[in-house]
Design an enzyme around this catalytic site. Structure first.
Site, PDB file in Angstrom:
ATOM      1  N   ASP A   1      -7.376  -5.563   4.545  1.00  0.00           N
ATOM      2  CA  ASP A   1      -6.050  -5.561   5.181  1.00  0.00           C
ATOM      3  C   ASP A   1      -5.126  -6.588   4.523  1.00  0.00           C
ATOM      4  OD1 ASP A   1      -6.981  -8.054   6.343  1.00  0.00           O
ATOM      5  OD2 ASP A   1      -8.098  -6.805   7.774  1.00  0.00           O
TER       6      ASP A   1
ATOM      7  N   ASP B   1       3.125   0.657  -4.570  1.00  0.00           N
ATOM      8  CA  ASP B   1       2.829   2.023  -4.985  1.00  0.00           C
ATOM      9  C   ASP B   1       3.887   2.924  -4.353  1.00  0.00           C
ATOM     10  OD1 ASP B   1       1.251   4.252  -5.968  1.00  0.00           O
ATOM     11  OD2 ASP B   1      -0.497   2.933  -5.774  1.00  0.00           O
TER      12      ASP B   1
ATOM     13  N   ASP C   1     -11.340  -8.069   4.160  1.00  0.00           N
ATOM     14  CA  ASP C   1     -11.138  -7.716   5.569  1.00  0.00           C
ATOM     15  C   ASP C   1     -11.006  -8.989   6.397  1.00  0.00           C
ATOM     16  OD1 ASP C   1     -11.176  -6.665   8.115  1.00  0.00           O
ATOM     17  OD2 ASP C   1     -13.341  -6.282   8.114  1.00  0.00           O
TER      18      ASP C   1
ATOM     19  N   GLU D   1       2.762   6.616 -13.214  1.00  0.00           N
ATOM     20  CA  GLU D   1       1.451   7.219 -13.441  1.00  0.00           C
ATOM     21  C   GLU D   1       1.710   8.640 -13.912  1.00  0.00           C
ATOM     22  OE1 GLU D   1      -2.733   8.388 -11.283  1.00  0.00           O
ATOM     23  OE2 GLU D   1      -0.793   8.999 -10.527  1.00  0.00           O
TER      24      GLU D   1
ATOM     25  N   ASP E   1     -13.088  -5.379  11.088  1.00  0.00           N
ATOM     26  CA  ASP E   1     -13.209  -3.947  11.397  1.00  0.00           C
ATOM     27  C   ASP E   1     -13.770  -3.150  10.211  1.00  0.00           C
ATOM     28  OD1 ASP E   1     -11.081  -3.909   9.671  1.00  0.00           O
ATOM     29  OD2 ASP E   1      -9.719  -2.805  10.993  1.00  0.00           O
TER      30      ASP E   1
ATOM     31  N   HIS F   1      -8.290   2.486  -9.290  1.00  0.00           N
ATOM     32  CA  HIS F   1      -9.011   3.004  -8.118  1.00  0.00           C
ATOM     33  C   HIS F   1      -9.467   4.452  -8.284  1.00  0.00           C
ATOM     34  CE1 HIS F   1      -4.985   4.445  -7.849  1.00  0.00           C
ATOM     35  NE2 HIS F   1      -5.329   5.275  -6.890  1.00  0.00           N
ATOM     36  N   ASP F   2      -9.084   5.083  -9.382  1.00  0.00           N
ATOM     37  CA  ASP F   2      -9.507   6.469  -9.641  1.00  0.00           C
ATOM     38  C   ASP F   2     -10.562   6.555 -10.741  1.00  0.00           C
ATOM     39  OD1 ASP F   2      -7.586   7.469  -7.857  1.00  0.00           O
ATOM     40  OD2 ASP F   2      -6.069   7.659  -9.437  1.00  0.00           O
TER      41      ASP F   2
ATOM     42  N   ASP G   1       3.269   7.017  -8.351  1.00  0.00           N
ATOM     43  CA  ASP G   1       2.145   7.951  -8.312  1.00  0.00           C
ATOM     44  C   ASP G   1       2.538   9.316  -8.885  1.00  0.00           C
ATOM     45  OD1 ASP G   1      -0.632   8.252  -7.119  1.00  0.00           O
ATOM     46  OD2 ASP G   1       0.366   9.917  -6.111  1.00  0.00           O
TER      47      ASP G   1
ATOM     48  N   ASN H   1     -10.308  -9.154   9.794  1.00  0.00           N
ATOM     49  CA  ASN H   1     -10.560  -9.072  11.241  1.00  0.00           C
ATOM     50  C   ASN H   1     -11.852  -8.357  11.623  1.00  0.00           C
ATOM     51  OD1 ASN H   1      -9.817  -6.525  10.568  1.00  0.00           O
ATOM     52  ND2 ASN H   1      -8.279  -6.273  12.155  1.00  0.00           N
TER      53      ASN H   1
END
Ligand code: TEU
Ligand code: CA
Length: 559
Positions: free
Chosen positions: A29, A98, A21, A258, A25, A331-332, A202, A23
């Site tokens: 990013d 992706d 990150d 995928e 928040d 990520h899954d 995907d 910034n």
């Protein structure tokens, strides 16, 4: 032997929301990614694959896209993207995007046009999606969504149901409509013209739905039909060949599909060596081996003998006719060291290295998921309120409230398999929030970051990070590792994963003990005088026939 840069590459997957990150928040990013390119270059990866960075309302963290040609607000601007792309190229790193085109967000302008008013039923955009009349006042068939509930949602205004194999906010596109294919191919072309280096597609195996949308066999939980009935549908290869002709063949790209529900036979078509479709696929069989009874949730350890058998089937089955991807994490998927290895203080590093060894010495293109190179672990979840992922949350409520599972039995299974295990922020250093953000992270940081973090590992020669570096550089220097044939040894051994690779007169032996038991292993004579390419316990003489818990090594046959 057909050589290609994407066969010789190692890919690093970035889940931008959780990477860095810039910034404060609390959300990773694009500028965060740019700031970490030196780190990735040091690791030695050739390609980064970015999980979606497109405009999205984030019902499924960017896998629900409302504008394919704008950047997600939280991630920055198109200028930030262009800067990241240029900087990556300057670091010698290619960028794979992706491509999520089985479905869009329900906030995409096509979908909005298709439901705006009653007259939408005649709008040309209506046929961009899959609409059906109710059958006897019900859903058109029994399909369930991958994220719980029915795969159909009634639109009151127009009186029809639309199909969503994933969340309600992810309506499926109608690929049988040539206008949809043209829109997708044009959009892809514009990204390619921008200079990207490929696509990870995907659930591309789901784009062609079966004729007549028949009911499917009921899934675990007993409530709905399995949406995987859509896998490898009647026209999927035709659509991908059309995509190859229209877009892919015009650029120098790496493509990986995928492919939920893909079989070996189907993979030979998707990833055929003639190159008429994709370069490679992600298959799911091996990551399904520790599933529960008809459901993915379980606390089982990944069983080694079936794992070896499965990976070996793919190694041998695709050799020469297609190309493998090699992955344990994304990520899954939960963290592999917590799933197949041992994440205790005693064995975490050693087992993370052993697992990496057996994967990276195979034939195919290896994928490293952010944090895997540090041996990052699953998160110690305490309650369902801590989850962000809709698959985990919806699954929990559906199975406890409708399918009668006991919360105290189900929760540990979801905690073990939840996709959120992969999505906790990247652990950069031992400062607050692991150096991921100066604000409040969108998902909890794993409390073990003071011990497990990149800063410490980059500096320590025997870290998991530096072991991955070594594995990656080995692959860059060896045709045997990239292209060699494969043979599994000791298929029935419950502890040892041993195989050999061979090409012309070269040969290597990869051996790992993926158990807590000390074992003996008699190294074949021709390797005993050979060179050790890598080992995770350099204090050991691997030739003594002893192989410690989670020890791994690779030996080259002597010349
Ligand atoms: O995943 C599709 C998929 O088949 C599964 O991995 C699924 O997410 C689930 O974990 C099955 O248990 C892709 C993306 O990788 C995933 O993040 C998205 O949520 C999904 O498609 C929808 O776009
Ligand atoms: Ca941010």
């Amino acid at each position: 032997m057909n050589k290609a840069w994407w066969k010789e590459s190692v890919v690093y997957q970035i889940y931008p929301r959780s990477f860095a990150d810039s910034n404060g928040d609390g959300i990773g990013d694009l500028n965060g990614i740019t700031s970490k390119l030196d780190y990735l270059q040091k690791l030695g990866v050739d390609v980064i694959w970015l999980s979606p960075v497109y405009r999205s309302p984030n019902a499924d963290n960017g896998y629900d896209i409302s504008d394919y040609e704008a950047i997600m607000k939280e991630f920055g601007t198109m200028e930030d993207y262009d800067r990241m792309l240029k900087a990556a190229h300057e670091h010698g790193i290619r960028v794979v995007m992706d491509l999520v085109v089985n479905h869009t967000s329900d906030e995409h302008k096509w979908f909005i046009e298709s439901i705006e008013s009653r007259s939408s039923r005649t709008n040309p955009k209506r046929d961009y999606y899959i609409w059906r009349d109710p059958v006897d006042g019900h859903e058109p068939n029994n399909w369930g969504s991958n994220f719980s509930g029915s795969a159909w949602k009634l639109d009151e205004k127009t009186g029809q149901y639309y199909l969503h194999l994933f969340a309600e906010k992810q309506p499926d596109l109608n690929w049988s409509n040539p206008a949809v294919r043209r829109e997708v191919f044009d959009m892809m072309t514009r990204w390619c013209e921008k200079g990207i280096d490929g696509f990870r597609m995907d659930v591309i195996s789901l784009i062609s739905k079966p004729e007549g949308l028949p009911d499917a066999a009921v899934m675990g939980g007993g409530l709905y039909g399995d949406p995987n009935i859509c896998a490898n549908g009647p026209h999927v290869h035709e659509y991908l060949q059309e995509m190859r002709k229209t877009v892919l063949s015009r650029f120098d790209l790496m493509t990986v599909g995928e492919c939920a529900g893909v079989t070996l036979e189907e993979a030979k078509k998707y990833a055929n060596a003639a190159g008429t479709e994709l370069n490679m696929v992600f298959q799911f069989e091996h990551v399904g081996l520790d599933g529960g009874d008809g459901i993915k949730w379980s606390t089982k350890k990944m069983p080694l003998v079936p794992l070896k058998e499965n990976l070996s089937k793919w190694q041998n089955g695709l050799d020469g006719v297609a190309w493998n991807s090699l992955y344990f994490c994304n990520h899954d998927q939960p963290r592999i060291v917590s799933r197949l290895g041992n994440d205790s203080d005693q064995y975490r590093e050693r087992s993370a290295k052993a697992i990496a060894t057996v994967l990276h010495m195979m034939q195919g293109t290896p994928y490293v998921y952010q944090g895997e190179e540090l041996g990052m672990t699953n998160y110690p979840w305490k309650s369902v309120d801590e989850f962000n992922d809709l698959e985990s949350i919806n699954g929990y409520y559906e199975l406890t409230e409708k399918a009668g599972m006991k919360p105290e039995e189900l929760f540990p299974m979801i905690a073990h398999k939840s996709r959120d295990n992969a999505r906790t922020p990247m652990q950069w250093d031992d400062s607050d929030n692991a150096g991921f953000t100066t604000g409040k992270p969108w998902l909890a940081v794993n409390p073990n970051y003071r011990k497990i973090n990149a800063k410490e590992q980059v500096a320590r020669p025997d870290s998991v990070f530096n072991y991955y570096r070594q594995l990656i550089s080995l692959r860059h220097s060896s045709e045997l590792i990239v292209y060699g044939h494969y043979e599994l040894l000791l298929p029935d051994d419950p502890d040892l994963f041993v195989y050999r690779r061979y090409l012309d007169d070269k040969e290597l032996l990869c051996a790992a003990n993926l158990s807590e038991h000390a074992r003996t292993f008699d190294i074949p004579e021709r390797f005993r005088s050979g060179r050790v390419l890598i080992q995770n316990m350099p204090e050991h003489d691997v030739r003594d026939g002893q192989i410690a818990p989670y020890e791994a090594y690779v030996l080259l046959k002597s010349e």
